[in-house]
Design a protein around this motif. Sequence first.
Motif, PDB file in Angstrom:
ATOM      1  N   UNK A   1      -1.414  22.779  13.735  1.00  0.00           N
ATOM      2  CA  UNK A   1      -0.775  21.471  13.944  1.00  0.00           C
ATOM      3  C   UNK A   1      -1.161  20.508  12.820  1.00  0.00           C
ATOM      4  N   UNK A   2      -2.449  20.520  12.468  1.00  0.00           N
ATOM      5  CA  UNK A   2      -2.917  19.644  11.390  1.00  0.00           C
ATOM      6  C   UNK A   2      -2.171  19.956  10.097  1.00  0.00           C
ATOM      7  N   UNK A   3      -2.028  21.258   9.818  1.00  0.00           N
ATOM      8  CA  UNK A   3      -1.337  21.659   8.592  1.00  0.00           C
ATOM      9  C   UNK A   3       0.112  21.159   8.597  1.00  0.00           C
ATOM     10  N   UNK A   4       0.818  21.382   9.724  1.00  0.00           N
ATOM     11  CA  UNK A   4       2.229  20.979   9.780  1.00  0.00           C
ATOM     12  C   UNK A   4       2.378  19.463   9.678  1.00  0.00           C
ATOM     13  N   UNK A   5       1.438  18.737  10.274  1.00  0.00           N
ATOM     14  CA  UNK A   5       1.501  17.273  10.179  1.00  0.00           C
ATOM     15  C   UNK A   5       1.202  16.823   8.753  1.00  0.00           C
ATOM     16  N   UNK A   6       0.233  17.473   8.129  1.00  0.00           N
ATOM     17  CA  UNK A   6      -0.108  17.107   6.747  1.00  0.00           C
ATOM     18  C   UNK A   6       1.088  17.360   5.832  1.00  0.00           C
ATOM     19  N   UNK A   7       1.809  18.455   6.087  1.00  0.00           N
ATOM     20  CA  UNK A   7       3.009  18.750   5.288  1.00  0.00           C
ATOM     21  C   UNK A   7       4.055  17.647   5.454  1.00  0.00           C
ATOM     22  N   UNK A   8       3.994  16.961   6.595  1.00  0.00           N
ATOM     23  CA  UNK A   8       4.948  15.865   6.837  1.00  0.00           C
ATOM     24  C   UNK A   8       4.354  14.508   6.466  1.00  0.00           C
ATOM     25  N   UNK A   9       3.214  14.548   5.788  1.00  0.00           N
ATOM     26  CA  UNK A   9       2.648  13.309   5.263  1.00  0.00           C
ATOM     27  C   UNK A   9       1.730  12.547   6.195  1.00  0.00           C
ATOM     28  N   UNK A  10       1.352  13.161   7.317  1.00  0.00           N
ATOM     29  CA  UNK A  10       0.471  12.453   8.247  1.00  0.00           C
ATOM     30  C   UNK A  10      -0.993  12.593   7.830  1.00  0.00           C
TER      31      UNK A  10
END
Lengths: 377, 98, 464
Positions: free
Chosen positions: A17-26
């Motif tokens: 989840x962290x990775x996917x959010x980071x990919x979205x700029x979070x």
Amino acid sequence: MKTEVIIIGGGLMGSSTALQLALRGYKCLVLDREYPGRHASGVNAGGLRRLNRHPAEIPLSVAAAKIWLNIRDLLDSDCGTQFPGQIRVAENESDMQKLEARARQVEKLGYHHEEIIDREELYQLVPALSPHCLGGLMCRDDGFGQPFHALTAFRYKASSLGVEFRIGARVDQVDQFKGDWRVQTPVGSFKAPILVNTAGAWAHQISQNLGEPVPLSPGSPMMMVTERIPRFLDPVLGAASRKLSFKQMPNGTLLIGGAHMAKLDFNRERTEIEWRKLAVSARTVLALFPQLKDVRIVRSWAGVEAFMPDHLPVIGPGLEPGIFHAFGFSAHGFQLSPVVGQVLAQLIAEGMSEFPIEAFTIERFSSAKLISKQKVV
Amino acid sequence: MFKFLQDDPAREWVNIFIDGEAVLVPDQISVAAAVLYQKKGFTRMTPVNAAPRAPLCMMGVCYECLMVIDGQANRRACQETVKEGMKIERQMGAGEQS
Amino acid sequence: MKSHYSLVIIGSGPAGLAAATLAADHGLDVALLDEQNQPGGQIFRNMESMPASRVEILGGDYQRGQELVEAFRASDAHYFPETRVWSLNTQGEMGLIEQGMARMISADKVLIANGAMERPVPFPGWTLPGVMYAGAGQILFKQAGLVPMDGVVLAGSGPLLLLLAWQYIRAGVTIQAILDTAPLTNLLRALPHLPRALMAHHYITKGLEYQNEIKRAGVPIIKGISSLEAQGEMSLERVSYRKGLQRQQIETQCLLTHFGVIPHVYLSRAAGLKHHWDHHQQCLRPVSDEWGETSSRTLFIAGDGGGIGGARSAEHAGRLAAFQILYQQEMLTKQQRNQLAKSDRQWMREDLHIRPFLERLFHLPPALLNRLPDNTIVCRCEEITAGEIRREIASGHDHSNQVKFITRSGMGACQGRQCSQAVAQIVADQSNQVISSQSLYRVRPPVASLSLGQLASLFPEEQE
């Protein structure tokens, strides 16, 4: 930059989840009570299996399988993945009927990944198998990966995109503070508008704290691994009417699981191997491969995992705004992990997911709904 | 590498085969002892780097002396006693015979 | 074998023999389990079938073993040779293999007396055929009457190294050299403890006797060496080391090393007992009191498995544990126990005087591990080098369990017995942690050899 999302639990679901959010700029902060992968995420059997999934999980599992086939594109690591197929073996006529019914059910849902194989093909694929079997149900490009390697790859990739991981951060208290969720731990107090609960076997404590109790029971499925022996088996095997997950690893060791549970002292985080049940596992293996009777067991272990009464996970928004859950994978979450991260990231970033997740709502546990409403009143 | 002390005249001897070669050794000794006496150099080749290994601890702890004994792979030579006619082979990798 | 005993004792070394004899003589229903085919443990191995001349060469302690074994044989204790325990819990339930057959049995009290093992210390070339532990040399000697060809080199430090040299000399073996890895500073640190040590002077007397005999035989003892390396292609060809600023080498086909012994804690750890890291003995030991009581009411520990004290102390510790068990089983009153245990307690108290001296004298120099070259194999089974381990520590895996998951070190056939200490030490050094009871790999059962067929034969009544 202010933390936008706090993720409680740095296991596979949290890291993904962290990775996917980071990919979205979070901007994300992951808190782990010990170190990521200490329990279920690090020590599971690593099965990459679409075979025999609950119908509600099939869409997620099919999407996840595509990601795993090219996992290097996402994580810069192959995570020890191999795709020799997974087979559920039929040992008698009634097993075979059961598998055929299953194959028809999956077809009806519009999926074609589970195929019946006949006796001849079964023995071509698994020549060492005891001769009494009649056929099987197979997913040809199912396989397995190395859980701790996969977890580490998720974590490294997420870190490289700016995600912060804090270890030894056991959550003492979660509350609301000036419009943020505040999480208190021995290593500090953290605040963010969005909170993700991927706390595995401890997720019910978090959700309880949020006023969303769930009937989660921690359990400890046992695994054992043998010494190396010469290669004799490629696909991962299960059985139609026995508890079994059986494979030969690339290094020659045999990995044996089957969801037999260890004794668990949850508060002391101590598991004790239940030999009585592990003996059943050994008998299952020997029923299918009697020639393995002299192979030495090198170790056995049991990680702590979250089980739900219906064996389906909780994935989706919580009852309070800004809360999201992904837990309770009931010992079959490894394969789903890349897609669960996507689902949560979509829910957080876009307010909805492209995947059907109604079956996984936390509201299906009516008591959770009830208690939460009372609290609001 | 090792030699027997001539301190036990009452000792009985047995015939064993090490890598096909017939050898006479005292009974009651471990297979590992017999192999060290035979100057075989190594008892196994490792599965990862194919490196030669030989007995290290002689007390069943280190698992370095794995050999194929009477057709059975992965036996600890230090924990098995020689028997008349026993066939002992060096182990290659995960249990293939030499 | 019955399915339940009042007392099960694991290991038939001096602690186990003394405890079993005493407990049985007081009428307790005792079973003594041991992996060998004769009682005696590693120290008194092959006791009952050894030719007299070999007993003579091995020296005085060995004769003490004969007395212990004879007394045990004369007792009513049940003896189960070729029996290994592969699981144990605090309810006194244990899994074992008796002569190839798997069984589960239980006991009201269990005494763990499973002794010590060689402290594994990796160094370049330690995996080469021809390099063995000194303890292995002794086992070959005792059990098979096998001694090295002339030209053997001994290296390391610790009492066993001197004892073995002394025994080899008496057996007519020509030792090329003894390489002593103890830094000269060890002696300086030990000296202040010498006066107290003299209260248990028999150790010192014996040590000096060994040294004199070795000198008389003309065997060079090269002190304060470092950077020990074993070299060769397919097997050992030479030993190389540093003395002062010079690198020296010795041609040999056989190198026997010894860096002290450590408690064999796999069973006690698998049972979940509390352990602590002993910074003087540089090893993990189970928490126990003078009676061998552990963190569990059911489990007792005696002998080197509880902390290194040697064969004589083990015998007394075994008896103390037996007295306490007899007292708890209401077969002795507290007063009787105290009266009977007097001389054993006295011995143990005196024996403590020698420990600070010996522990400092034979302290393992940290340089052995923290200067280990990157290409040295640390995990022998999975063939993982110091460099691979250091790389994973550098990328954030700062516990040996994480290093294990990511590199497979400790996942091989020996279950981490040969590398757990070294990996824990490397992790501690590199990440500036102090080594503790939590530093070693978790122990995963079975802790002794168990096959799928043996496990499958258990609990046949269980529904599938």
